[in-house]
Design an enzyme around this catalytic site. Sequence first.
Site, PDB file in Angstrom:
ATOM      1  CE  LYS A 225      -3.029   2.285   4.844  1.00 56.99           C
ATOM      2  NZ  LYS A 225      -2.618   1.353   3.824  1.00 56.99           N
TER       3      LYS A 225
ATOM      4  CB  SER B 203      -0.965   0.024   1.182  1.00 53.54           C
ATOM      5  OG  SER B 203      -0.272   0.193   2.396  1.00 53.54           O
TER       6      SER B 203
END
Length: 177
Positions: A76, A29
């Site tokens: 993230k 990711s």
Amino acid sequence: MLRAVAVGIPIGVTFVDCFGYVAKVEGISMQPALNPGNGKSDFVFLNRWSSRSFSYSRGDMVSLISPKDPGQKIIKRIIALEGDLIRTLGYKSRYVRVPEGHCWVEGDHTGHSLDSNFFGPVAVGLITAKASRIVWPPARWKRLESELPLERIPLNLRDVADRGSEVDEQECLDSDD
């Protein structure tokens, strides 16, 4: 020996709790910034000291408790902070104004990340640390810079000329009602 252990354990726990620790990054990711596809995982230093003040910037890479699975920590990038107007990438609303005490986080590998485009704005209190350096493998050792992709800059921070067309913030918010 027992005395050394009795003194060493509290010091180690205090260091990890206050300053930070090294964590393995799994998954794709955050590619290409982390785990660039060579089959090896990056290890990053997660700086807990920097998260004590809850002062984050757009572009910071952070570790947070997953809003969907509290037993999991995810890494993230912060895209937007409270008050920012963001154009989402598949969330239930096309435009979102980030509420007070929240931020918008996304993985760098668009379409291969469970992030705010899946679960919405995230409470800043879920952030546990700021990823500050890649510490392993040695060939990738470097400082992680705060970088925000130009196409993900919140709408309220862009000049109208940079948008390519006129975008009225209130019109964006009204279109989702």
